[in-house]
Design an enzyme around this catalytic site. Structure first.
Site, PDB file in Angstrom:
ATOM      1  N   CYS A  25       0.833  -1.195   0.000  1.00 49.40           N
ATOM      2  CA  CYS A  25       0.000   0.000   0.000  1.00 49.40           C
ATOM      3  C   CYS A  25       0.868   1.245   0.000  1.00 49.40           C
ATOM      4  O   CYS A  25       2.031   1.212   0.411  1.00 49.40           O
ATOM      5  CB  CYS A  25      -0.875   0.021   1.230  1.00 49.40           C
ATOM      6  N   HIS A  35      -3.821 -11.776   4.536  1.00 48.44           N
ATOM      7  CA  HIS A  35      -4.026 -10.557   5.320  1.00 48.44           C
ATOM      8  C   HIS A  35      -5.445 -10.418   5.846  1.00 48.44           C
ATOM      9  O   HIS A  35      -5.812  -9.378   6.380  1.00 48.44           O
ATOM     10  CB  HIS A  35      -3.653  -9.301   4.511  1.00 48.44           C
ATOM     11  N   ASP A  87       2.281  -9.623   9.328  1.00 50.81           N
ATOM     12  CA  ASP A  87       3.179  -9.635   8.178  1.00 50.81           C
ATOM     13  C   ASP A  87       4.224  -8.523   8.285  1.00 50.81           C
ATOM     14  O   ASP A  87       5.408  -8.744   8.051  1.00 50.81           O
ATOM     15  CB  ASP A  87       2.333  -9.440   6.909  1.00 50.81           C
ATOM     16  N   TYR A 121      -5.450 -13.032  -4.735  1.00 44.91           N
ATOM     17  CA  TYR A 121      -5.031 -12.584  -3.396  1.00 44.91           C
ATOM     18  C   TYR A 121      -5.790 -13.364  -2.331  1.00 44.91           C
ATOM     19  O   TYR A 121      -7.022 -13.390  -2.344  1.00 44.91           O
ATOM     20  CB  TYR A 121      -5.336 -11.096  -3.303  1.00 44.91           C
TER      21      TYR A 121
END
Ligand code: ADP
Ligand code: SF4
Length: 693
Positions: A31, A173, A266, A170
């Site tokens: 991000c 997360h 993470d 994906y």
């Protein structure tokens, strides 16, 4: 300089399905706080990573449909064809330097509220959305699943049209619908998408197959996957269901991109995890697939990277933060310039940009996020346009960065530091529990400065106004920092608190100077809300004192929600036996007790306290600047053109801001300072907005 042959292995090309990466350096999706809002900014930022040698450069998560909208966060968008040109800008910028462009298309499912689009979120089963909003996701029916697959396929085709070489599915997360289907705790469906692991993995399998079918002829298909959720058997584990899924789908994608879920696991800060910390969870993947594997772990040491590859843990060295702190990390290894690598310090200031929906910033790399709007390049800086020398007073993060950037521009630089140590607050703070890596802010700059012939460093040189006048430098930067105030003035109280002038009141500066509160209980009055209050509590506990944090906030170190540390800090406090008293103000101290007022009821109370540590606010150390102001009429005769306060001396802030203001000062030395920031604005054509956002 040439590369050390030990590192040759890092520069081997690796095939990923139909494409070939030119080396093993892989900027995984990360991000930026920028997302869909500023395409030029993002394209330049990512392009510079490619220029710096990353063989693969990925987008951030990129939404495929308005039912997976994560406003107010700024992520990528590929909702329809109109989003293609903006993303193509980035793919082109990456291709310009011979790298592969990857895109992480995804649907947020139950992780976002669709607060922007006001559509109902969708999920495998009826569940509240994961983050903070009073919204529930509705359970998807079969048509919803068919729609989702179609949106994903369409986004993959659009990604290919935009020029991407690698398209993601994906599943990590806890941000992606494919992962939510996998999780037993979130999926209680009774159809073929629920129940057994094979059923729960069906959607992930279908998305991989759909993507391969749609774009697999030219694009590689990567799966970003959670090796462990670190919640035991309630979640995916590396020795349980996560491993089973990888075994089940082992050869289906062209690449496995493995990490820990959630994002806080993470991207752990250096206070909580060291380089390579994910290995124990991720190393199984290469044992069960023949496909290339990328993993992360805040890798900044080439020896660790080589070890990962040689020991068969990873094929690609994945990086988000190390590539932010030094976009040229691969190039520096390639060219044998190891000691020029600007290592990430693991502070997560970068993460805070995403959390606050503002442009990416980095403590170590002041150019990050400014590549387009200020035209800053991490490795290139314009040569000086005027003559004369530069004097920087104070060698904290602001002074060190100012001196280095000015020296790189070719100025003759003099750096004067009052103490025998360089580094200012980073030197002091890096001695506190868990913050040792922060010294990298100093070490990288000092290493560079010490080898430059146009730089003179003077330690033990506390300058006064007369010295500065005698020096006769053309430009003077005052980087003399700040000190913590002792009077209790801060956010909570605009007035000094009674009793804080006594001998058993300490500031963070006192503790960092080695003044130990001799007795407990120690009360830490934390009205700062960033990391320091909690870190000082650790220090006091290690010294054996009973320690209590009093804060007007709802939790300890409240701002660290933006650096993913709030929960780990709260847990550490609990485990170390530090009591936290929230919603409470310190209003006075008599040497044996602190007087408190509840922010909830207004009730007054007292706590026994032998030593009070006041962490409220700082005051600029600007005496030297004020002294120079008084003799302004003598500047010209002394050859001084400008005297500028930078860093904490200008306005106390985070280390990141000190580095940034030091860098900005040097960039603008012979130019008019830019107060206004260039912006990307929608173009108006024929009285209408050209692009519909
Ligand atoms: P910043 O975060 O703005 O860089 P720091 O507090 O980390 O600020 O660093 C300021 C540095 O300036 C400290 O190392 C301090 O010793 C030094 N300093 C303060 N006053 C003077 C002075 N008059 N002359 C030289 N150095 C000074
Ligand atoms: Fe590393 Fe901190 Fe920079 Fe993020 S902000 S890349 S954690 S140094």
């Amino acid at each position: 300089m040439t590369r050390d042959p030990r590192y040759d292995i890092l520069f081997e090309p690796v095939r990923i399905g139909p494409v070939i990466a030119r080396n093993r350096f892989y900027q995984v999706p990360h991000c930026t706080g920028i997302g869909w809002t500023q395409p030029e900014t993002l394209a330049r930022l990512r392009g510079i990573k490619a220029e710096g040698g990353w063989a693969v450069v990925a987008t951030e998560e990129t939404e495929i449909h308005p039912t997976g909208d994560c406003e107010p966060f700024h992520e990528g968008r590929l909702w329809d064809d109109r989003d293609i040109p903006a993303l193509a800008l980035m793919a082109d910028a990456v291709h310009e330097y011979g790298s592969l462009a990857a895109i992480e298309i995804m649907h947020h499912g139950a992780s976002c509220a669709n607060w922007g689009t006001r559509l109902a979120p969708i999920a495998p089963s009826h569940r509240p959305i994961i983050y903070g909003y009073p919204v529930q996701a509705r359970a998807m029916d079969k048509q919803d699943i068919r729609n989702l697959r179609q949106w994903h396929r369409d986004a993959a085709i659009r990604s290919k049209k935009a020029g991407f070489d690698i398209v993601y599915v994906y599943a990590t997360h806890d941000l992606s619908i494919a992962q939510q289907f996998l999780e037993r705790r979130k999926n209680d469906r009774i159809d073929e998408y629920g129940g057994s692991l094979e059923n729960r993995a069906r959607l992930l399998r279908e998305l991989i197959e759909d993507t391969k079918d749609a774009v697999g002829d030219r694009c590689a298909v990567a799966v970003r996957f959670a090796a462990d959720e670190l919640i035991g058997k309630a979640g995916l584990t590396h020795d349980g269901e996560a491993r089973d899924v990888v075994e089940m789908l082992a050869e289906l994608p062209d690449l496995w991109d493995i990490n820990l879920s959630t994002w806080s696991n993470d991207s752990q800060t250096s206070r909580f995890a060291k380089e390579g910390f994910q290995e124990e969870y991720t190393r199984f993947v290469k044992q069960v697939t023949s496909k290339p594997v990328v993993g992360v772990g805040r890798f900044t040491s080439p020896d660790t990277m080589v070890s990962q590859v040689r020991r068969g843990v990873l094929d690609f060295i994945g990086a988000a933060r190390p590539s932010i702190a030094d976009p040229f990390l691969p190039k520096k290894i390639e060219e044998g310039r190891i000691d020029e690598i600007r290592e990430c310090i693991g502070c997560n200031m970068c993460v805070s940009s995403d959390y606050t929906s503002t442009n990416l910033r980095c403590t170590q790399n002041p150019t990050m996020g400014e590549e387009w709007r200020r035209g800053w390049h991490p490795e290139i800086i314009a040569p000086k346009k005027s003559e004369g020398s530069v004097l920087v007073v104070g060698a904290g993060p602001a002074g060190l960065e100012a001196a280095l950037a000015a020296a790189r521009r070719g100025y003759e630089v003099h750096l004067a530091e009052a103490t025998s140590e360089l580094g200012g607050r980073v030197t002091r703070e890096s001695r506190l529990p868990g913050l040792s890596e922060w010294a990298r802010v100093r070490d990288w700059r000092v290493t560079q400065l010490e080898r430059m012939e146009n730089v003179s460093i003077y330690r033990d040189s506390e300058l006064e106004a007369e010295h500065v006048l005698e020096f006769g430098a053309r430009h003077v930067a005052i980087a003399t920092g700040s000190t913590w105030r002792k009077d209790g003035v801060g956010r909570d109280s605009g007035f000094p608190l009674p009793g804080l002038d006594g001998p058993s009141v300490f500031t963070p500066d006192d503790l960092m100077a080695g003044r130990d509160p001799e007795q407990g209980p120690v009360i830490i009055w934390d009205d700062d809300h960033y990391y320091l209050g909690g870190v000082l509590a650790e220090l006091c506990r290690y010294a054996g004192h009973e320690t209590i944090i009093v804060t007007p906030a709802a939790m300890v170190s409240a701002w660290t929600v933006n650096t993913l540390e709030a929960l780990p800090i709260a847990k550490r406090m609990a485990r170390m036996g530090v009591e936290v008293v929230p919603y409470t103000s310190v209003v006075g101290f008599d040497g044996t007790k602190v007087q408190l007022v509840s922010g909830l009821t207004g009730a007054a109370s007292e706590l026994p306290c032998a030593s009070l540590v006041s962490v409220t606010a700082r005051l600029p150390t600007d005496g030297l600047y004020m002294g120079l102001e008084l003799v302004r009429d003598r500047w010209e005769d002394s050859g001084i053109t400008s005297v500028t306060r930078i860093g904490d001396c200008w306005a106390p802030s985070a280390i990141q801001q000190a580095v940034y203001t030091g860098h900005k000062w040097a960039r603008e030395l012979d130019e008019a300072p830019t107060l206004l920031v260039p912006r990307e604005l929608p173009a108006i054509e024929a009285g209408r907005v050209k692009a519909t956002w």
